[in-house]
Design a protein around this motif. Structure first.
Motif, short mmCIF file in Angstrom:
data_model
loop_
_atom_site.label_atom_id
_atom_site.label_comp_id
_atom_site.label_asym_id
_atom_site.label_seq_id
_atom_site.Cartn_x
_atom_site.Cartn_y
_atom_site.Cartn_z
N VAL A 166 0.85 -1.18 0.00
CA VAL A 166 0.00 0.00 0.00
C VAL A 166 0.89 1.23 0.00
O VAL A 166 1.80 1.35 0.83
N SER A 167 0.64 2.14 -0.91
CA SER A 167 1.40 3.39 -0.99
C SER A 167 1.08 4.26 0.22
O SER A 167 -0.08 4.44 0.59
N LEU A 168 2.12 4.83 0.83
CA LEU A 168 1.91 5.73 1.97
C LEU A 168 1.14 6.98 1.54
O LEU A 168 0.36 7.53 2.32
N ASP A 169 1.35 7.43 0.30
CA ASP A 169 0.58 8.57 -0.21
C ASP A 169 -0.91 8.24 -0.28
O ASP A 169 -1.75 9.06 0.05
N VAL B 299 4.15 -9.92 9.57
CA VAL B 299 5.17 -8.88 9.54
C VAL B 299 4.59 -7.67 8.82
O VAL B 299 3.95 -7.80 7.78
N ILE B 300 4.83 -6.49 9.38
CA ILE B 300 4.45 -5.25 8.72
C ILE B 300 5.74 -4.44 8.56
O ILE B 300 6.45 -4.20 9.54
N MET B 301 6.06 -4.08 7.32
CA MET B 301 7.30 -3.36 7.02
C MET B 301 6.96 -2.12 6.20
O MET B 301 5.88 -2.01 5.64
N SER B 302 7.91 -1.21 6.14
CA SER B 302 7.71 -0.03 5.29
C SER B 302 9.05 0.46 4.78
O SER B 302 10.11 0.15 5.34
N ASP B 303 8.98 1.20 3.71
CA ASP B 303 10.12 1.95 3.22
C ASP B 303 9.64 3.39 3.06
O ASP B 303 8.60 3.75 3.60
N ARG B 304 10.33 4.20 2.34
CA ARG B 304 9.95 5.61 2.23
C ARG B 304 8.62 5.83 1.51
O ARG B 304 7.96 6.84 1.72
N THR B 305 8.23 4.91 0.66
CA THR B 305 7.04 5.13 -0.16
C THR B 305 5.89 4.17 0.06
O THR B 305 4.76 4.47 -0.30
N ASN B 306 6.16 3.00 0.63
CA ASN B 306 5.13 1.96 0.73
C ASN B 306 5.11 1.28 2.09
O ASN B 306 6.12 1.28 2.80
N LEU B 307 3.98 0.69 2.37
CA LEU B 307 3.79 -0.15 3.55
C LEU B 307 3.55 -1.56 3.02
O LEU B 307 2.83 -1.74 2.04
N TYR B 308 4.15 -2.56 3.65
CA TYR B 308 4.04 -3.95 3.20
C TYR B 308 3.54 -4.82 4.34
O TYR B 308 4.06 -4.76 5.45
N PHE B 309 2.53 -5.65 4.05
CA PHE B 309 2.01 -6.61 5.01
C PHE B 309 2.39 -8.01 4.51
O PHE B 309 2.08 -8.34 3.37
N ARG C 8 -2.29 8.46 3.22
CA ARG C 8 -2.46 9.85 3.65
C ARG C 8 -3.65 10.52 2.98
O ARG C 8 -4.42 11.23 3.61
N MET C 9 -3.80 10.30 1.68
CA MET C 9 -4.88 10.96 0.92
C MET C 9 -6.25 10.38 1.25
O MET C 9 -7.24 11.10 1.20
N SER C 10 -6.33 9.10 1.58
CA SER C 10 -7.64 8.48 1.79
C SER C 10 -8.09 8.50 3.24
O SER C 10 -9.20 8.09 3.53
N ARG C 11 -7.27 8.98 4.14
CA ARG C 11 -7.60 8.97 5.57
C ARG C 11 -8.97 9.62 5.81
O ARG C 11 -9.17 10.79 5.56
N GLY C 12 -9.92 8.80 6.26
CA GLY C 12 -11.25 9.28 6.59
C GLY C 12 -12.18 9.47 5.41
O GLY C 12 -13.34 9.80 5.58
N GLU D 206 -12.19 1.97 3.27
CA GLU D 206 -11.04 1.18 3.70
C GLU D 206 -10.06 2.11 4.42
O GLU D 206 -9.39 2.92 3.81
N ASP D 207 -10.01 2.00 5.74
CA ASP D 207 -9.12 2.82 6.56
C ASP D 207 -7.88 1.98 6.89
O ASP D 207 -7.93 1.07 7.71
N PHE D 208 -6.77 2.29 6.24
CA PHE D 208 -5.57 1.47 6.36
C PHE D 208 -4.97 1.52 7.77
O PHE D 208 -4.42 0.54 8.25
N VAL D 209 -5.07 2.66 8.44
CA VAL D 209 -4.53 2.77 9.80
C VAL D 209 -5.30 1.84 10.74
O VAL D 209 -4.71 1.12 11.54
N LYS D 210 -6.62 1.82 10.62
CA LYS D 210 -7.42 0.92 11.45
C LYS D 210 -7.13 -0.54 11.09
O LYS D 210 -7.12 -1.42 11.96
N GLU D 211 -6.91 -0.80 9.82
CA GLU D 211 -6.58 -2.17 9.39
C GLU D 211 -5.28 -2.62 10.03
O GLU D 211 -5.18 -3.75 10.54
N ILE D 212 -4.27 -1.76 10.05
CA ILE D 212 -2.98 -2.10 10.65
C ILE D 212 -3.15 -2.36 12.14
O ILE D 212 -2.65 -3.34 12.68
N GLU D 213 -3.87 -1.48 12.82
CA GLU D 213 -4.11 -1.65 14.25
C GLU D 213 -4.83 -2.96 14.53
O GLU D 213 -4.49 -3.68 15.47
#
Length: 135
Positions: A25-28, A80-90, A31-35, A39-46
């Motif tokens: 999932v792109s971090l951009d 495992v949940i990982m990230s780099d500068r541009t993406n989040l990986y599950f 950020r753009m889809s928050r709320g 599909e709320d990615f932050v809630k999904e991660i939590e």
């Protein structure tokens, strides 16, 4: 994406043979889809972290008591949940049969037998029961 798991032993990496699915999932996008989207990615991660933590604690408890592990949650977790500068990986368990929702949606090409539907319905109910126990 699909990958094989490597485990470090000493100075070498060995393939474990375990297969995982990688969700990117792109971090951009997050950020753009928050709320704004369903599909709320932050809630999904939590939620994934909560379920994984609960599952690991329950497995440890069974291990200490000497009983065989009765923790069979029927709920996919992000190992495992990982990230780099541009993406989040599950990294999640790989399901060779694919997405159940896609199978159900393709009813024109494929219809489940009553036994198959019963099997999947039981799996869903067991997953819901596990989620209720986590509360």
């Amino acid at each position: 994406y699909h990958a094989r798991v490597l485990q470090k032993e000493g100075n070498h990496w060995l393939e474990t043979g375990e297969e995982v699915a990688i969700k990117e999932v792109s971090l951009d996008t997050i950020r753009m889809s928050r709320g704004r989207t369903s599909e709320d990615f932050v809630k999904e991660i939590e939620a994934l972290q909560y379920v994984s933590d609960w599952h690991h604690k329950a497995s440890e408890t069974d291990g200490r008591s000497g009983r065989s592990s009765s923790v069979e949650s029927h709920v996919l977790m992000a190992d495992v949940i990982m990230s780099d500068r541009t993406n989040l990986y599950f990294a999640m368990p790989y399901c060779a049969e694919g997405d159940l929702c896609q199978r159900v949606a393709s009813t024109d090409r494929y219809r489940m037998t009553e036994d198959e539907a019963r099997f999947w319905f039981r799996q869903i109910l067991k997953g819901l029961e596990s989620l209720q126990l986590m509360r």
